[in-house]
Motif scaffolding. Structure first.
Motif, mmCIF file in Angstrom:
data_model
loop_
_atom_site.group_PDB
_atom_site.id
_atom_site.type_symbol
_atom_site.label_atom_id
_atom_site.label_comp_id
_atom_site.label_asym_id
_atom_site.label_seq_id
_atom_site.Cartn_x
_atom_site.Cartn_y
_atom_site.Cartn_z
ATOM 1 N N LYS A 194 11.514 39.095 38.452
ATOM 2 C CA LYS A 194 10.175 39.145 37.795
ATOM 3 C C LYS A 194 9.823 38.050 37.252
ATOM 4 O O LYS A 194 10.766 37.220 36.578
ATOM 5 C CB LYS A 194 9.894 40.487 36.693
ATOM 6 C CG LYS A 194 10.270 41.792 37.100
ATOM 7 C CD LYS A 194 10.500 42.847 36.252
ATOM 8 C CE LYS A 194 10.521 44.203 36.617
ATOM 9 N NZ LYS A 194 10.675 45.105 35.639
ATOM 10 N N PRO A 195 8.683 37.580 37.327
ATOM 11 C CA PRO A 195 8.177 36.168 36.448
ATOM 12 C C PRO A 195 8.809 36.448 34.955
ATOM 13 O O PRO A 195 8.808 37.430 34.323
ATOM 14 C CB PRO A 195 6.728 36.215 36.279
ATOM 15 C CG PRO A 195 6.215 37.157 37.357
ATOM 16 C CD PRO A 195 7.668 38.098 37.880
ATOM 17 N N GLY A 196 9.074 35.188 34.735
ATOM 18 C CA GLY A 196 9.877 35.423 33.224
ATOM 19 C C GLY A 196 11.439 35.311 33.141
ATOM 20 O O GLY A 196 12.223 34.776 32.301
ATOM 21 N N ASN A 197 12.062 35.822 34.434
ATOM 22 C CA ASN A 197 13.367 35.718 34.686
ATOM 23 C C ASN A 197 13.856 34.359 35.191
ATOM 24 O O ASN A 197 12.872 33.555 35.017
ATOM 25 C CB ASN A 197 13.943 36.592 35.755
ATOM 26 C CG ASN A 197 13.736 38.215 35.549
ATOM 27 O OD1 ASN A 197 13.371 39.022 36.421
ATOM 28 N ND2 ASN A 197 13.433 38.578 34.324
ATOM 29 N N ASP A 198 15.539 34.131 34.975
ATOM 30 C CA ASP A 198 15.747 32.879 35.340
ATOM 31 C C ASP A 198 15.057 32.390 36.847
ATOM 32 O O ASP A 198 15.559 32.928 37.746
ATOM 33 C CB ASP A 198 17.172 32.670 35.252
ATOM 34 C CG ASP A 198 17.922 31.564 35.524
ATOM 35 O OD1 ASP A 198 17.324 30.454 35.788
ATOM 36 O OD2 ASP A 198 19.174 31.507 35.151
ATOM 37 N N LYS A 199 14.591 31.118 36.844
ATOM 38 C CA LYS A 199 14.072 30.439 37.963
ATOM 39 C C LYS A 199 15.291 30.374 38.995
ATOM 40 O O LYS A 199 14.995 30.405 40.349
ATOM 41 C CB LYS A 199 13.222 29.488 37.767
ATOM 42 C CG LYS A 199 12.052 29.756 37.263
ATOM 43 C CD LYS A 199 10.879 28.632 37.416
ATOM 44 C CE LYS A 199 11.479 27.379 36.834
ATOM 45 N NZ LYS A 199 10.333 26.014 36.579
ATOM 46 N N LYS A 200 16.450 30.130 38.495
ATOM 47 C CA LYS A 200 17.616 29.744 39.386
ATOM 48 C C LYS A 200 17.964 31.085 40.244
ATOM 49 O O LYS A 200 18.866 30.989 41.126
ATOM 50 C CB LYS A 200 18.654 29.265 38.590
ATOM 51 C CG LYS A 200 18.411 27.821 37.790
ATOM 52 C CD LYS A 200 19.713 27.390 37.441
ATOM 53 C CE LYS A 200 19.380 25.986 36.520
ATOM 54 N NZ LYS A 200 20.463 25.307 35.795
ATOM 55 N N GLU A 201 17.483 32.190 39.722
ATOM 56 C CA GLU A 201 17.958 33.459 40.324
ATOM 57 C C GLU A 201 16.984 34.182 41.383
ATOM 58 O O GLU A 201 17.488 35.196 41.943
ATOM 59 C CB GLU A 201 18.602 34.345 39.330
ATOM 60 C CG GLU A 201 19.462 33.658 38.383
ATOM 61 C CD GLU A 201 20.924 33.597 38.964
ATOM 62 O OE1 GLU A 201 21.238 34.258 40.141
ATOM 63 O OE2 GLU A 201 21.617 32.548 38.637
ATOM 64 N N ARG A 202 15.932 33.341 41.602
ATOM 65 C CA ARG A 202 15.007 33.983 42.338
ATOM 66 C C ARG A 202 15.174 34.334 43.730
ATOM 67 O O ARG A 202 15.079 35.184 44.489
ATOM 68 C CB ARG A 202 13.552 33.658 42.273
ATOM 69 C CG ARG A 202 12.382 34.258 42.896
ATOM 70 C CD ARG A 202 11.119 33.841 42.321
ATOM 71 N NE ARG A 202 10.278 34.666 43.042
ATOM 72 C CZ ARG A 202 8.911 34.424 42.954
ATOM 73 N NH1 ARG A 202 8.308 33.404 42.384
ATOM 74 N NH2 ARG A 202 7.832 35.022 43.591
ATOM 75 N N TYR A 203 15.533 32.786 44.418
ATOM 76 C CA TYR A 203 15.734 32.940 45.622
ATOM 77 C C TYR A 203 17.314 32.849 46.484
ATOM 78 O O TYR A 203 17.927 31.802 45.666
ATOM 79 C CB TYR A 203 14.914 31.756 46.382
ATOM 80 C CG TYR A 203 13.560 32.227 46.174
ATOM 81 C CD1 TYR A 203 12.815 33.134 46.953
ATOM 82 C CD2 TYR A 203 12.732 31.319 45.479
ATOM 83 C CE1 TYR A 203 11.606 33.540 47.025
ATOM 84 C CE2 TYR A 203 11.354 31.631 45.127
ATOM 85 C CZ TYR A 203 10.657 32.658 46.191
ATOM 86 O OH TYR A 203 9.344 32.895 45.901
ATOM 87 N N LEU A 204 17.607 33.436 47.392
ATOM 88 C CA LEU A 204 18.951 33.048 48.027
ATOM 89 C C LEU A 204 18.515 32.109 49.297
ATOM 90 O O LEU A 204 17.528 32.581 50.139
ATOM 91 C CB LEU A 204 19.704 34.356 48.354
ATOM 92 C CG LEU A 204 20.239 34.826 46.997
ATOM 93 C CD1 LEU A 204 20.883 36.190 47.548
ATOM 94 C CD2 LEU A 204 21.452 34.120 46.240
ATOM 95 N N LEU A 205 19.540 31.417 49.764
ATOM 96 C CA LEU A 205 19.428 30.816 51.158
ATOM 97 C C LEU A 205 20.439 31.379 52.067
ATOM 98 O O LEU A 205 21.348 31.324 51.902
ATOM 99 C CB LEU A 205 19.587 29.275 51.040
ATOM 100 C CG LEU A 205 19.525 28.631 52.323
ATOM 101 C CD1 LEU A 205 18.226 28.895 53.169
ATOM 102 C CD2 LEU A 205 19.908 27.262 52.419
ATOM 103 N N LYS A 206 19.672 32.023 53.267
ATOM 104 C CA LYS A 206 20.858 32.683 54.092
ATOM 105 C C LYS A 206 20.184 32.173 55.380
ATOM 106 O O LYS A 206 19.363 33.101 56.123
ATOM 107 C CB LYS A 206 20.560 34.204 53.980
ATOM 108 C CG LYS A 206 21.056 34.851 52.953
ATOM 109 C CD LYS A 206 20.959 36.294 52.765
ATOM 110 C CE LYS A 206 21.613 36.962 51.441
ATOM 111 N NZ LYS A 206 21.582 38.511 51.344
ATOM 112 N N PRO A 207 20.527 31.104 55.811
ATOM 113 C CA PRO A 207 20.143 30.319 56.871
ATOM 114 C C PRO A 207 20.057 31.049 58.257
ATOM 115 O O PRO A 207 20.963 31.648 58.729
ATOM 116 C CB PRO A 207 20.857 28.995 57.075
ATOM 117 C CG PRO A 207 21.627 29.052 55.766
ATOM 118 C CD PRO A 207 21.873 30.490 55.298
#
Length: 279
Positions: A166-179
């Motif tokens: 959710k907005p306000g959470n750690d931005k480093k944890e929003r996206y994962l790269l699964k190529p």
């Protein structure tokens, strides 16, 4: 539908398709080129921290089969390479023979810039350890010829949002790269090109081919002039779908989704679809 021969300009164009140039530096070697292109996603930027490129020359599982290619570590915004454009990662003299796999080693500094203008780190655990491995089929280097591999990176499938963020959470944890990367080798040299009207609709464009394993889908987007091109397609019959990414201005006809069926792609040729109206 019209066709345009692909081979006469393949050597000059930076489309990342199979080359027809000859190497002159060493009569006993081949030349290997590795290029990167992109199928777009819903981001302003997707930057990959690429540290190393390797190919595997021996049987699967042999740890001694990997060879490091001449690549300078760099950050690459894959969204700069859509609609037929590609980034040249490697151009190396190479011994003739078969290639089994290619591997990208990623660093810790990959990130995306969302539509909100915010930068988010991309977690890439597998890319930083064992690397992103891609198996190759029919990848044979021949003496005095250039062989090109095009790595078609699908942003929309590769960048995954964590559930519950959710907005306000750690931005480093929003996206994962699964190529999700499609490898286009030398013998896949068909293509589709055309234009859309109005260009302001900026549609995403899907080329879908039916196979015994299910639909095979490749995507791109039209540029600011309304032009688009998809290269490296196997021969076959395709359904081409257009999905506008913007809405028409007040008082103008609404944009609509469009489907074109029965598009025939022939090896070594580009099928010219001409203009497609989206309203």
């Amino acid at each position: 539908m019209k066709y345009r021969g692909l081979l006469p300009f393949a050597c000059a164009a930076l489309l990342g398709l199979a080359g027809c140039s000859k190497t002159s530096e060493n009569a006993d070697t081949a030349k290997l080129e590795v290029r990167l292109t992109d199928a777009p996603g819903d981001f302003q930027s997707v930057v990959l921290d690429v540290r190393q490129v390797e190919v595997h020359l021996k049987d699967e599982g042999d740890p001694d089969g990997w060879k490091t290619l001449g690549f300078s570590p760099q950050a690459i915004n894959v969204l700069d390479y859509v609609n037929g454009r590609s980034a040249l990662l490697v151009s190396d003299d190479f011994a003739p023979g078969d290639l089994k796999e290619i591997r990208l080693i990623l660093g810790p500094n990959s990130y995306v810039v969302g539509r909100d203008g915010q930068q988010y780190d991309l977690k890439t655990p597998s890319g930083q350890t064992s690397g992103v491995k891609l198996k190759l089929e029919k990848a044979t280097l021949k003496t005095r010829e250039t062989f090109q591999l095009l790595l078609d990176f699908d942003v929309s499938k590769s960048v995954v949002e964590r559930g519950g963020w959710k907005p306000g959470n750690d931005k480093k944890e929003r996206y994962l790269l699964k190529p999700v990367i499609r490898v286009i080798a030398q013998d896949l040299r068909g293509g589709i090109s055309g234009t859309v009207n109005p260009a302001a609709a900026r549609p995403q464009i899907l080329a879908i081919r039916s196979t015994i394993l299910g639909p095979d889908t490749v995507s791109t987007s039209a540029d600011i002039s309304g032009a688009y091109q998809i290269g490296g397609l196997p021969a076959g019959t395709y359904r081409v779908e257009y999905f506008p990414s913007t809405t028409a201005l007040t008082g103008q006809p609404a944009y609509r989704n469009v489907v074109r069926t029965g598009v025939t792609v022939v090896n070594d040729q580009v099928a010219l679809l001409g203009p497609t109206s989206l309203n």
